[in-house]
Design an enzyme around this catalytic site. Sequence first.
Site, PDB file in Angstrom:
ATOM      1  CD  GLU A  38     -10.149 -53.152  38.910  1.00 51.03           C
ATOM      2  OE1 GLU A  38     -10.411 -52.191  38.177  1.00 51.03           O
ATOM      3  OE2 GLU A  38     -11.013 -53.867  39.443  1.00 51.03           O
ATOM      4  CG  ASP A  71      -7.301 -41.448  40.325  1.00 52.31           C
ATOM      5  OD1 ASP A  71      -8.479 -41.452  39.947  1.00 52.31           O
ATOM      6  OD2 ASP A  71      -6.940 -41.926  41.407  1.00 52.31           O
ATOM      7  CE  LYS A  77      -2.523 -28.597  38.500  1.00 45.87           C
ATOM      8  NZ  LYS A  77      -3.186 -28.350  39.755  1.00 45.87           N
ATOM      9  CD  GLU A 124     -18.351 -49.897  39.616  1.00 40.44           C
ATOM     10  OE1 GLU A 124     -17.114 -49.962  39.744  1.00 40.44           O
ATOM     11  OE2 GLU A 124     -19.134 -50.557  40.316  1.00 40.44           O
ATOM     12  CG  ASP A 140     -11.792 -41.753  30.008  1.00 35.93           C
ATOM     13  OD1 ASP A 140     -11.194 -42.227  31.001  1.00 35.93           O
ATOM     14  OD2 ASP A 140     -12.191 -40.583  29.955  1.00 35.93           O
TER      15      ASP A 140
HETATM   16  N1  SAM Z   1     -11.175 -49.158  38.337  1.00 38.89           N
HETATM   17  C1  SAM Z   1     -12.463 -48.552  38.609  1.00 38.89           C
HETATM   18  C2  SAM Z   1     -13.229 -48.388  37.317  1.00 38.89           C
HETATM   19  O1  SAM Z   1     -12.634 -48.511  36.264  1.00 38.89           O
HETATM   20  O2  SAM Z   1     -14.440 -48.144  37.395  1.00 38.89           O
HETATM   21  C3  SAM Z   1     -12.318 -47.223  39.376  1.00 38.89           C
HETATM   22  C4  SAM Z   1     -11.609 -46.125  38.646  1.00 38.89           C
HETATM   23  S1  SAM Z   1     -11.324 -44.682  39.667  1.00 38.89           S
HETATM   24  C5  SAM Z   1     -11.081 -43.420  38.521  1.00 38.89           C
HETATM   25  C6  SAM Z   1      -9.640 -44.970  40.211  1.00 38.89           C
HETATM   26  C7  SAM Z   1      -9.572 -45.607  41.585  1.00 38.89           C
HETATM   27  O3  SAM Z   1      -8.215 -45.944  41.834  1.00 38.89           O
HETATM   28  C8  SAM Z   1     -10.008 -44.685  42.708  1.00 38.89           C
HETATM   29  O4  SAM Z   1     -10.982 -45.336  43.499  1.00 38.89           O
HETATM   30  C9  SAM Z   1      -8.725 -44.431  43.492  1.00 38.89           C
HETATM   31  O5  SAM Z   1      -8.952 -44.274  44.878  1.00 38.89           O
HETATM   32  C10 SAM Z   1      -7.903 -45.674  43.190  1.00 38.89           C
HETATM   33  N2  SAM Z   1      -6.457 -45.472  43.269  1.00 38.89           N
HETATM   34  C11 SAM Z   1      -5.753 -44.531  42.606  1.00 38.89           C
HETATM   35  N3  SAM Z   1      -4.449 -44.611  42.917  1.00 38.89           N
HETATM   36  C12 SAM Z   1      -4.327 -45.640  43.793  1.00 38.89           C
HETATM   37  C13 SAM Z   1      -3.226 -46.208  44.485  1.00 38.89           C
HETATM   38  N4  SAM Z   1      -1.982 -45.719  44.349  1.00 38.89           N
HETATM   39  N5  SAM Z   1      -3.448 -47.258  45.300  1.00 38.89           N
HETATM   40  C14 SAM Z   1      -4.703 -47.749  45.461  1.00 38.89           C
HETATM   41  N6  SAM Z   1      -5.794 -47.237  44.845  1.00 38.89           N
HETATM   42  C15 SAM Z   1      -5.611 -46.197  44.014  1.00 38.89           C
END
Ligand code: SAM
Length: 218
Positions: A43, A117, A121, A192, A153
Amino acid sequence: MRLRHIPGAEEAIASSPYVIQEPESQKGCWDQIFGNSHPVEIEVGMGKGRFIMELALSHPDINYIGIERYSSVLLKALQKRSRLELSNIVFLCIDARDMADIFAPGEVSRIYLNFSDPWPKDRHAKRRLTSPAFLSVYEKILASEGQIEFKTDNQDLFDYSLESIPASGWEIQEYTRDLHKSLMVLGNVMTEYEAKFSALGKPICKLIACPPNRAGQD
Ligand code: SAM
Protein backbone atom coordinates in the site's frame (compact mmCIF):
# COMPACT_ATOMS: atom_id res chain seq x y z
CA MET A 1 -3.65 13.98 6.52
CA ARG A 2 -2.84 16.72 9.03
CA LEU A 3 0.86 16.68 9.74
CA ARG A 4 2.34 17.60 13.06
CA HIS A 5 5.95 16.94 13.81
CA ILE A 6 6.16 14.43 16.63
CA PRO A 7 9.40 14.65 18.63
CA GLY A 8 11.19 11.32 18.61
CA ALA A 9 9.30 9.94 15.59
CA GLU A 10 12.44 9.56 13.45
CA GLU A 11 14.29 7.81 16.27
CA ALA A 12 11.35 5.45 16.94
CA ILE A 13 11.24 4.54 13.26
CA ALA A 14 15.00 4.07 12.99
CA SER A 15 14.92 1.55 15.85
CA SER A 16 11.62 -0.18 15.06
CA PRO A 17 11.79 -3.92 14.24
CA TYR A 18 8.80 -3.36 11.95
CA VAL A 19 10.49 -0.81 9.67
CA ILE A 20 13.06 -1.95 7.11
CA GLN A 21 16.06 0.37 7.20
CA GLU A 22 18.04 0.90 3.97
CA PRO A 23 15.41 -0.95 1.92
CA GLU A 24 17.48 -0.56 -1.29
CA SER A 25 19.71 -3.34 0.01
CA GLN A 26 16.73 -5.74 -0.10
CA LYS A 27 16.08 -5.26 -3.82
CA GLY A 28 15.40 -8.70 -5.31
CA CYS A 29 15.55 -10.39 -1.86
CA TRP A 30 12.26 -9.53 -0.18
CA ASP A 31 11.62 -13.27 0.25
CA GLN A 32 14.42 -13.27 2.82
CA ILE A 33 12.80 -10.53 4.89
CA PHE A 34 9.59 -12.58 5.17
CA GLY A 35 11.23 -16.02 5.21
CA ASN A 36 8.97 -17.30 2.41
CA SER A 37 8.15 -16.66 -1.24
CA HIS A 38 4.53 -15.59 -0.82
CA PRO A 39 3.29 -12.79 -3.09
CA VAL A 40 4.17 -9.25 -2.02
CA GLU A 41 1.49 -6.55 -1.94
CA ILE A 42 2.13 -2.89 -1.19
CA GLU A 43 0.00 0.00 0.00
CA VAL A 44 1.46 3.32 -1.09
CA GLY A 45 0.57 6.13 1.33
CA MET A 46 -0.87 3.84 4.00
CA GLY A 47 -1.38 6.61 6.58
CA LYS A 48 -2.11 5.03 9.96
CA GLY A 49 -2.26 1.59 8.34
CA ARG A 50 -5.76 0.34 9.20
CA PHE A 51 -6.33 -1.11 5.72
CA ILE A 52 -3.04 -2.95 5.24
CA MET A 53 -2.95 -4.35 8.76
CA GLU A 54 -6.47 -5.72 8.36
CA LEU A 55 -5.41 -7.33 5.06
CA ALA A 56 -2.33 -8.83 6.73
CA LEU A 57 -4.46 -10.33 9.50
CA SER A 58 -6.90 -11.95 7.08
CA HIS A 59 -4.33 -13.13 4.48
CA PRO A 60 -1.40 -14.81 6.25
CA ASP A 61 -0.32 -16.29 2.88
CA ILE A 62 0.44 -12.84 1.43
CA ASN A 63 3.30 -10.55 2.46
CA TYR A 64 2.43 -6.88 2.90
CA ILE A 65 4.57 -3.77 2.78
CA GLY A 66 3.14 -0.45 3.92
CA ILE A 67 4.79 2.66 2.52
CA GLU A 68 4.41 6.04 4.21
CA ARG A 69 6.74 8.96 3.67
CA TYR A 70 6.01 10.92 6.85
CA SER A 71 7.54 9.64 10.07
CA SER A 72 4.89 11.31 12.24
CA VAL A 73 2.16 9.37 10.37
CA LEU A 74 4.09 6.10 10.26
CA LEU A 75 4.58 6.32 14.01
CA LYS A 76 0.82 5.93 14.51
CA ALA A 77 0.87 2.77 12.37
CA LEU A 78 3.76 1.39 14.42
CA GLN A 79 1.81 1.90 17.64
CA LYS A 80 -1.09 -0.08 16.17
CA ARG A 81 1.28 -2.73 14.75
CA SER A 82 2.86 -3.37 18.15
CA ARG A 83 -0.52 -4.59 19.47
CA LEU A 84 -0.90 -7.21 16.70
CA GLU A 85 0.54 -10.70 16.25
CA LEU A 86 1.68 -10.56 12.62
CA SER A 87 4.66 -11.95 10.74
CA ASN A 88 3.62 -10.92 7.21
CA ILE A 89 3.89 -7.14 7.25
CA VAL A 90 6.69 -4.57 7.32
CA PHE A 91 6.83 -0.83 6.72
CA LEU A 92 9.02 1.54 4.76
CA CYS A 93 9.45 5.25 5.47
CA ILE A 94 10.19 6.35 1.91
CA ASP A 95 8.80 8.39 -0.96
CA ALA A 96 7.01 6.01 -3.32
CA ARG A 97 8.79 7.52 -6.31
CA ASP A 98 11.89 5.55 -5.17
CA MET A 99 10.19 2.14 -5.29
CA ALA A 100 12.04 0.99 -8.42
CA ASP A 101 15.32 1.26 -6.44
CA ILE A 102 13.87 -0.99 -3.75
CA PHE A 103 11.99 -3.71 -5.66
CA ALA A 104 13.27 -5.80 -8.56
CA PRO A 105 11.21 -6.18 -11.75
CA GLY A 106 8.24 -8.46 -11.09
CA GLU A 107 8.80 -8.58 -7.32
CA VAL A 108 5.42 -7.00 -6.44
CA SER A 109 2.02 -8.59 -7.12
CA ARG A 110 -0.34 -5.76 -6.26
CA ILE A 111 -0.19 -2.08 -5.35
CA TYR A 112 -2.97 -0.35 -3.41
CA LEU A 113 -3.41 3.41 -3.71
CA ASN A 114 -5.98 4.50 -1.16
CA PHE A 115 -7.25 8.06 -0.87
CA SER A 116 -4.06 9.47 -2.33
CA ASP A 117 -3.47 13.20 -1.93
CA PRO A 118 -5.35 14.87 -4.85
CA TRP A 119 -2.81 17.60 -5.67
CA PRO A 120 -5.50 19.69 -7.46
CA LYS A 121 -3.18 22.28 -9.02
CA ASP A 122 -2.01 21.46 -12.54
CA ARG A 123 1.56 22.30 -11.67
CA HIS A 124 1.51 19.55 -9.02
CA ALA A 125 0.01 16.87 -11.30
CA LYS A 126 3.29 14.90 -11.28
CA ARG A 127 2.85 14.30 -7.55
CA ARG A 128 -0.45 12.45 -8.02
CA LEU A 129 0.06 8.74 -7.39
CA THR A 130 -1.77 7.91 -10.64
CA SER A 131 0.36 10.26 -12.79
CA PRO A 132 2.40 8.82 -15.69
CA ALA A 133 5.60 9.25 -13.64
CA PHE A 134 4.30 7.03 -10.81
CA LEU A 135 2.68 4.55 -13.21
CA SER A 136 6.04 4.00 -14.86
CA VAL A 137 7.54 3.20 -11.44
CA TYR A 138 4.76 0.68 -10.71
CA GLU A 139 5.19 -0.85 -14.16
CA LYS A 140 8.87 -1.53 -13.44
CA ILE A 141 8.20 -3.55 -10.28
CA LEU A 142 4.86 -5.28 -10.89
CA ALA A 143 4.67 -8.96 -11.83
CA SER A 144 3.22 -9.74 -15.26
CA GLU A 145 -0.19 -10.51 -13.71
CA GLY A 146 0.15 -7.55 -11.32
CA GLN A 147 -2.48 -4.89 -10.72
CA ILE A 148 -3.04 -1.56 -9.04
CA GLU A 149 -6.18 -0.93 -7.02
CA PHE A 150 -7.10 2.71 -6.49
CA LYS A 151 -9.82 4.13 -4.22
CA THR A 152 -10.73 7.77 -3.69
CA ASP A 153 -13.60 10.04 -2.74
CA ASN A 154 -12.17 12.78 -4.98
CA GLN A 155 -14.07 12.94 -8.28
CA ASP A 156 -11.50 15.18 -9.98
CA LEU A 157 -8.62 12.85 -9.09
CA PHE A 158 -10.69 9.88 -10.25
CA ASP A 159 -11.52 11.59 -13.59
CA TYR A 160 -7.83 12.42 -14.01
CA SER A 161 -6.88 8.79 -13.29
CA LEU A 162 -9.45 7.40 -15.76
CA GLU A 163 -7.52 9.38 -18.40
CA SER A 164 -3.91 9.14 -17.19
CA ILE A 165 -3.97 5.35 -16.72
CA PRO A 166 -5.04 4.36 -20.29
CA ALA A 167 -2.92 7.21 -21.68
CA SER A 168 0.11 5.43 -20.15
CA GLY A 169 -0.85 2.18 -21.92
CA TRP A 170 -2.43 0.55 -18.87
CA GLU A 171 -5.78 -1.25 -19.02
CA ILE A 172 -8.56 -0.30 -16.62
CA GLN A 173 -10.17 -3.66 -15.97
CA GLU A 174 -13.00 -2.56 -13.70
CA TYR A 175 -14.25 0.64 -12.12
CA THR A 176 -17.13 2.11 -10.16
CA ARG A 177 -18.07 5.59 -8.97
CA ASP A 178 -20.00 4.20 -6.00
CA LEU A 179 -18.08 1.30 -4.52
CA HIS A 180 -20.36 0.65 -1.58
CA LYS A 181 -23.35 0.18 -3.89
CA SER A 182 -21.46 -1.90 -6.46
CA LEU A 183 -20.51 -5.56 -6.76
CA MET A 184 -16.89 -4.42 -6.48
CA VAL A 185 -17.55 -3.97 -2.75
CA LEU A 186 -17.30 -7.75 -2.19
CA GLY A 187 -14.32 -8.33 0.09
CA ASN A 188 -13.76 -4.58 0.47
CA VAL A 189 -11.57 -3.55 3.39
CA MET A 190 -12.17 0.02 4.57
CA THR A 191 -9.36 2.48 5.04
CA GLU A 192 -9.37 5.26 7.66
CA TYR A 193 -10.27 7.88 5.04
CA GLU A 194 -12.88 5.65 3.45
CA ALA A 195 -14.66 5.17 6.79
CA LYS A 196 -14.61 8.93 7.38
CA PHE A 197 -15.84 9.98 3.92
CA SER A 198 -18.45 7.28 3.51
CA ALA A 199 -19.89 8.17 6.94
CA LEU A 200 -20.38 11.67 5.50
CA GLY A 201 -22.37 10.16 2.61
CA LYS A 202 -19.64 10.66 -0.01
CA PRO A 203 -19.54 7.97 -2.73
CA ILE A 204 -16.26 6.12 -3.00
CA CYS A 205 -14.69 5.56 -6.45
CA LYS A 206 -12.57 2.51 -7.19
CA LEU A 207 -10.67 1.18 -10.20
CA ILE A 208 -8.46 -1.82 -10.86
CA ALA A 209 -5.86 -1.59 -13.64
CA CYS A 210 -3.03 -3.66 -15.06
CA PRO A 211 0.18 -2.48 -16.72
CA PRO A 212 0.81 -2.59 -20.47
CA ASN A 213 1.15 -6.08 -21.91
CA ARG A 214 4.72 -7.13 -21.39
CA ALA A 215 4.58 -10.33 -23.41
CA GLY A 216 8.01 -11.08 -24.84
CA GLN A 217 9.83 -8.73 -22.46
CA ASP A 218 9.91 -10.92 -19.32
N1 SAM B 1 -4.33 5.36 2.72
C1 SAM B 1 -4.77 5.97 3.96
C2 SAM B 1 -6.28 5.94 4.02
O1 SAM B 1 -6.91 5.70 3.01
O2 SAM B 1 -6.81 6.17 5.12
C3 SAM B 1 -4.20 7.39 4.13
C4 SAM B 1 -4.65 8.40 3.12
S1 SAM B 1 -3.80 9.97 3.29
C5 SAM B 1 -4.85 11.07 2.48
C6 SAM B 1 -2.50 9.79 2.06
C7 SAM B 1 -1.19 9.34 2.67
O3 SAM B 1 -0.29 9.07 1.60
C8 SAM B 1 -0.52 10.39 3.54
O4 SAM B 1 -0.21 9.82 4.80
C9 SAM B 1 0.73 10.77 2.77
O5 SAM B 1 1.82 11.10 3.61
C10 SAM B 1 1.01 9.52 1.95
N2 SAM B 1 1.73 9.76 0.70
C11 SAM B 1 1.36 10.63 -0.27
N3 SAM B 1 2.25 10.62 -1.27
C12 SAM B 1 3.21 9.71 -0.93
C13 SAM B 1 4.40 9.27 -1.55
N4 SAM B 1 4.80 9.76 -2.74
N5 SAM B 1 5.14 8.33 -0.93
C14 SAM B 1 4.75 7.83 0.27
N6 SAM B 1 3.64 8.23 0.93
C15 SAM B 1 2.87 9.16 0.33
